[in-house]
Design an enzyme around this catalytic site. Sequence first.
Site, short mmCIF file in Angstrom:
data_model
loop_
_atom_site.label_atom_id
_atom_site.label_comp_id
_atom_site.label_asym_id
_atom_site.label_seq_id
_atom_site.Cartn_x
_atom_site.Cartn_y
_atom_site.Cartn_z
N HIS A 118 -13.20 -23.60 -9.06
CA HIS A 118 -12.73 -24.96 -8.83
C HIS A 118 -13.29 -25.93 -9.87
O HIS A 118 -12.65 -26.92 -10.22
CB HIS A 118 -13.09 -25.43 -7.42
CG HIS A 118 -12.20 -24.85 -6.38
ND1 HIS A 118 -12.54 -24.80 -5.04
CD2 HIS A 118 -10.96 -24.29 -6.45
CE1 HIS A 118 -11.57 -24.24 -4.35
NE2 HIS A 118 -10.60 -23.92 -5.19
N HIS A 150 -1.16 -19.10 -10.17
CA HIS A 150 -2.26 -19.29 -11.10
C HIS A 150 -2.04 -18.51 -12.40
O HIS A 150 -2.23 -19.04 -13.50
CB HIS A 150 -3.59 -18.86 -10.48
CG HIS A 150 -4.09 -19.76 -9.41
ND1 HIS A 150 -4.68 -20.98 -9.67
CD2 HIS A 150 -4.11 -19.63 -8.06
CE1 HIS A 150 -5.03 -21.56 -8.54
NE2 HIS A 150 -4.70 -20.77 -7.55
#
Length: 415
Positions: free
Chosen positions: A257, A392
Amino acid sequence: MNHDTDQKPRRWLNSATHHHWLTREGLALFEFHRQARLASGGFAVLNGDGRIPDGASADTMLTARMAHSCALAALQGLPGAAALTEHAIRALSGKLRDEQHGGWFGADPATSDDRTKQCYTHHFVALGAATATHADIPGAAALLEEAIEVIDTRFWSMDEQAFVESFSQDWSELSDYRGGNSNMHGVELCLALADVRDEPLWLDRALAIVERLIHHHAAPQDYRILEHFHGDWSEWPEHNADCPDDGFYPYGATPGHGFEWSRLMLQLEAALESRGRAAPSWLFADAAALFDASLRDGWATDGTPGLVYTVDWEGRPNSLRRRHWTHAEALAAAAAFLQRTDQTHYERWYRRLWDFIDTTFIDRARGGWYQELDGKLQIDTAEGDIKPDLYHAYQATLIPRLPLALNLALAVERL
């Protein structure tokens, strides 16, 4: 910190061969994940062989991410991508939507008892609808209008200048929890909406979120991002202390993250400046520090190559799993910093991360990327042999080729 002390190598981002490789890998990923289409509506998780397991049902997050990814593929000119996007939009407008109370369930309500309304899920519904709207997919514009209304009236808090986390099905009960992950994807959505709808107010929201989560909370914690907060935004560092492997609410800091936030911060800086607005100086400074802190905490800190999933508040490895999305986001961030700075530091990491993905995550025998590996770089038995998510990995093949100042939908169209 000046990382650029020696002669610069030729940039992969300037190489036609590398761009061809990215295109080829993106096409392969798209072909693999198009198999996730459910005849009954929506998209489901694939197993390692690219098949939908028996009894699988539509997942809202996955369906929304497929709407976004397939719309990007349609904008690139991939035959069949528009039809897949429309399939996702129909499910999001139908079986996955709560007709009684509004908003979206996390999964097909015919197969799931969870009726809570999660901000994270709604952000992806809106993102998928926004990208599909730009791709002129039937039904997408109406879905986007509804999703924005729900997000505006339910999840965005004017008082907090951030997104709240979740409600009961009828919106009567707001959870006493605030999440960093859902707000990070809120920044992603805000960047998309600012462009697709030409509404700069979304950039103000994105900047307010980044200032709260990164500048005020992560920076004082040595750039380890706090993921969990109480409803009054007081820090909750011990939340899920016994669950460092949790896929959405893990204990500790998540280096993946950190990379994702840092890339979004560069895109926010570029988006502000492209509109003639001055970005605060701390935005780039914090983004660069966040990238380096995520490398410091994440890369091979248990003695094995790759990025660990979570670390504790002293930076010690907590979950040794190697998740594919963590590495995809790290290389996307390296590409963004390379565009922004032209520093050799980011070139080296961009190459190193692609090399690691190439040798470790890409499954050339069966297709797709391994979803998750254990600390020994083998398929994680706890997670199983699954490949549920295109989002992703597919974006990782696109972002290195795109300008920072435009969101993906607008930028992909100009490839």
